[in-house]
Design a protein around this motif. Structure first.
Motif, PDB file in Angstrom:
ATOM      1  N   GLU A  38       0.826  -1.215   0.000  1.00 44.22           N
ATOM      2  CA  GLU A  38       0.000   0.000   0.000  1.00 44.22           C
ATOM      3  C   GLU A  38       0.854   1.256   0.000  1.00 44.22           C
ATOM      4  N   LYS A  39       1.942   1.257   0.765  1.00 42.87           N
ATOM      5  CA  LYS A  39       2.849   2.413   0.786  1.00 42.87           C
ATOM      6  C   LYS A  39       3.436   2.674  -0.601  1.00 42.87           C
ATOM      7  N   ALA A  40       3.647   1.611  -1.369  1.00 40.01           N
ATOM      8  CA  ALA A  40       4.222   1.729  -2.706  1.00 40.01           C
ATOM      9  C   ALA A  40       3.167   2.068  -3.765  1.00 40.01           C
ATOM     10  N   GLY A  41       1.905   2.188  -3.354  1.00 36.96           N
ATOM     11  CA  GLY A  41       0.844   2.475  -4.312  1.00 36.96           C
ATOM     12  C   GLY A  41       0.369   1.249  -5.063  1.00 36.96           C
ATOM     13  N   SER A  42       0.691   0.079  -4.548  1.00 34.73           N
ATOM     14  CA  SER A  42       0.290  -1.180  -5.181  1.00 34.73           C
ATOM     15  C   SER A  42      -0.925  -1.746  -4.458  1.00 34.73           C
ATOM     16  N   ARG A  43      -1.561  -2.740  -5.104  1.00 35.32           N
ATOM     17  CA  ARG A  43      -2.719  -3.350  -4.467  1.00 35.32           C
ATOM     18  C   ARG A  43      -2.911  -4.773  -4.962  1.00 35.32           C
ATOM     19  N   ILE A  44      -3.515  -5.578  -4.089  1.00 31.12           N
ATOM     20  CA  ILE A  44      -3.886  -6.933  -4.480  1.00 31.12           C
ATOM     21  C   ILE A  44      -5.254  -6.852  -5.148  1.00 31.12           C
ATOM     22  N   ILE A  45      -5.313  -7.298  -6.370  1.00 31.20           N
ATOM     23  CA  ILE A  45      -6.561  -7.307  -7.132  1.00 31.20           C
ATOM     24  C   ILE A  45      -7.370  -8.556  -6.784  1.00 31.20           C
ATOM     25  N   TYR A  46      -6.656  -9.673  -6.588  1.00 33.72           N
ATOM     26  CA  TYR A  46      -7.332 -10.945  -6.346  1.00 33.72           C
ATOM     27  C   TYR A  46      -6.389 -11.881  -5.600  1.00 33.72           C
ATOM     28  N   PHE A  47      -6.925 -12.618  -4.640  1.00 33.28           N
ATOM     29  CA  PHE A  47      -6.191 -13.698  -3.956  1.00 33.28           C
ATOM     30  C   PHE A  47      -7.192 -14.827  -3.782  1.00 33.28           C
ATOM     31  N   GLY A  48      -6.917 -15.965  -4.392  1.00 33.74           N
ATOM     32  CA  GLY A  48      -7.831 -17.093  -4.280  1.00 33.74           C
ATOM     33  C   GLY A  48      -7.100 -18.418  -4.268  1.00 33.74           C
ATOM     34  N   MET A  49      -7.779 -19.427  -3.780  1.00 29.30           N
ATOM     35  CA  MET A  49      -7.224 -20.772  -3.719  1.00 29.30           C
ATOM     36  C   MET A  49      -7.555 -21.502  -5.028  1.00 29.30           C
ATOM     37  N   SER A  50      -6.738 -22.486  -5.366  1.00 22.82           N
ATOM     38  CA  SER A  50      -6.881 -23.174  -6.638  1.00 22.82           C
ATOM     39  C   SER A  50      -6.439 -24.630  -6.490  1.00 22.82           C
ATOM     40  N   GLN A  51      -6.369 -25.361  -7.555  1.00 26.90           N
ATOM     41  CA  GLN A  51      -5.820 -26.716  -7.607  1.00 26.90           C
ATOM     42  C   GLN A  51      -5.475 -27.080  -9.040  1.00 26.90           C
ATOM     43  N   ASN A  52      -6.419 -27.674  -9.763  1.00 28.86           N
ATOM     44  CA  ASN A  52      -6.158 -28.204 -11.099  1.00 28.86           C
ATOM     45  C   ASN A  52      -6.539 -27.201 -12.177  1.00 28.86           C
ATOM     46  N   PHE A  53      -5.811 -27.265 -13.288  1.00 22.55           N
ATOM     47  CA  PHE A  53      -6.160 -26.458 -14.451  1.00 22.55           C
ATOM     48  C   PHE A  53      -7.417 -27.018 -15.112  1.00 22.55           C
ATOM     49  N   LEU A  54      -8.224 -26.164 -15.657  1.00 22.72           N
ATOM     50  CA  LEU A  54      -9.298 -26.579 -16.548  1.00 22.72           C
ATOM     51  C   LEU A  54      -8.691 -26.863 -17.920  1.00 22.72           C
ATOM     52  N   ILE A  55      -7.776 -25.996 -18.332  1.00 23.02           N
ATOM     53  CA  ILE A  55      -6.989 -26.203 -19.544  1.00 23.02           C
ATOM     54  C   ILE A  55      -5.533 -26.081 -19.132  1.00 23.02           C
ATOM     55  N   GLY A  56      -4.803 -27.143 -19.244  1.00 23.78           N
ATOM     56  CA  GLY A  56      -3.400 -27.122 -18.844  1.00 23.78           C
ATOM     57  C   GLY A  56      -2.955 -28.511 -18.435  1.00 23.78           C
ATOM     58  N   PRO A  57      -1.686 -28.636 -18.105  1.00 23.83           N
ATOM     59  CA  PRO A  57      -1.142 -29.954 -17.782  1.00 23.83           C
ATOM     60  C   PRO A  57      -1.703 -30.524 -16.484  1.00 23.83           C
ATOM     61  N   ASP A  58      -1.989 -31.823 -16.490  1.00 25.54           N
ATOM     62  CA  ASP A  58      -2.512 -32.514 -15.306  1.00 25.54           C
ATOM     63  C   ASP A  58      -1.488 -32.562 -14.171  1.00 25.54           C
ATOM     64  N   ASN A  59      -0.208 -32.523 -14.515  1.00 26.06           N
ATOM     65  CA  ASN A  59       0.826 -32.656 -13.488  1.00 26.06           C
ATOM     66  C   ASN A  59       1.177 -31.322 -12.812  1.00 26.06           C
ATOM     67  N   GLU A  60       0.576 -30.221 -13.237  1.00 26.34           N
ATOM     68  CA  GLU A  60       0.800 -28.923 -12.596  1.00 26.34           C
ATOM     69  C   GLU A  60      -0.413 -28.570 -11.758  1.00 26.34           C
ATOM     70  N   LYS A  61      -0.169 -28.396 -10.471  1.00 29.27           N
ATOM     71  CA  LYS A  61      -1.235 -28.005  -9.557  1.00 29.27           C
ATOM     72  C   LYS A  61      -0.726 -26.836  -8.728  1.00 29.27           C
ATOM     73  N   TRP A  62      -1.537 -25.806  -8.575  1.00 24.63           N
ATOM     74  CA  TRP A  62      -1.166 -24.610  -7.828  1.00 24.63           C
ATOM     75  C   TRP A  62      -2.177 -24.414  -6.716  1.00 24.63           C
ATOM     76  N   ASP A  63      -1.674 -24.084  -5.537  1.00 22.34           N
ATOM     77  CA  ASP A  63      -2.543 -23.913  -4.373  1.00 22.34           C
ATOM     78  C   ASP A  63      -3.252 -22.565  -4.344  1.00 22.34           C
ATOM     79  N   ALA A  64      -2.602 -21.537  -4.874  1.00 21.75           N
ATOM     80  CA  ALA A  64      -3.179 -20.200  -4.798  1.00 21.75           C
ATOM     81  C   ALA A  64      -2.790 -19.384  -6.019  1.00 21.75           C
ATOM     82  N   VAL A  65      -3.630 -18.398  -6.309  1.00 18.80           N
ATOM     83  CA  VAL A  65      -3.422 -17.445  -7.394  1.00 18.80           C
ATOM     84  C   VAL A  65      -3.556 -16.052  -6.796  1.00 18.80           C
TER      85      VAL A  65
END
Length: 139
Positions: free
Chosen positions: A69-96
């Protein structure tokens, strides 16, 4: 599979060259948490009890938000995730996370801020792997 936690010097130079003086940038963060946070060589910020990578990342976010916030930046979105709808099955991400910065220079100023850096180790302790993709609006 190679793990990625920090930017390389070469990637930093390329980022600066491609995005400097182009206005706002949005950073897409893909995060994979460690089951248990690893505070090796981070004793000064290590919690008294063992915690999960997800909890360590929350500690990172709690200390980082005021500096963003001091730098004038902001979080637009923070959410939890897992599997891609389109993408490799072996890549899983916990958060975006999407973070908007006013400019490359503001981002660099934020990333070098001593108040930010003293707690940035929570991120290192938390993450098994990550991706950081900068973008700016197409003109």
């Amino acid at each position: 599979m190679t793990k990625h936690i920090d930017a390389t010097l070469e990637a930093g130079k390329e980022f600066y060259q491609k995005f400097n003086d182009k206005g706002k940038i949005v950073m897409l963060n893909l995060l994979k948490f460690k089951a248990t946070a690893d505070y090796t060589n981070l004793e000064e910020i290590k919690p008294s009890n063992e915690i999960s990578g997800e909890k360590a990342y929350q500690l990172y976010m709690d200390s980082t938000l005021p500096e963003l916030e001091k730098a004038g930046s902001r979080i637009i979105y923070f959410g939890m995730s897992q599997n891609f709808l389109i993408g490799p099955d072996n890549e899983k991400w916990d958060a975006v996370v999407l973070v908007e910065h006013e400019s490359v220079l503001k981002f660099i100023e934020f990333a070098q801020n001593p108040d930010y850096l003293k707690n940035a180790g929570h991120r290192t302790a938390a993450l098994e792997d990550s991706r950081l993709l900068p973008s700016n609006e197409k003109n």
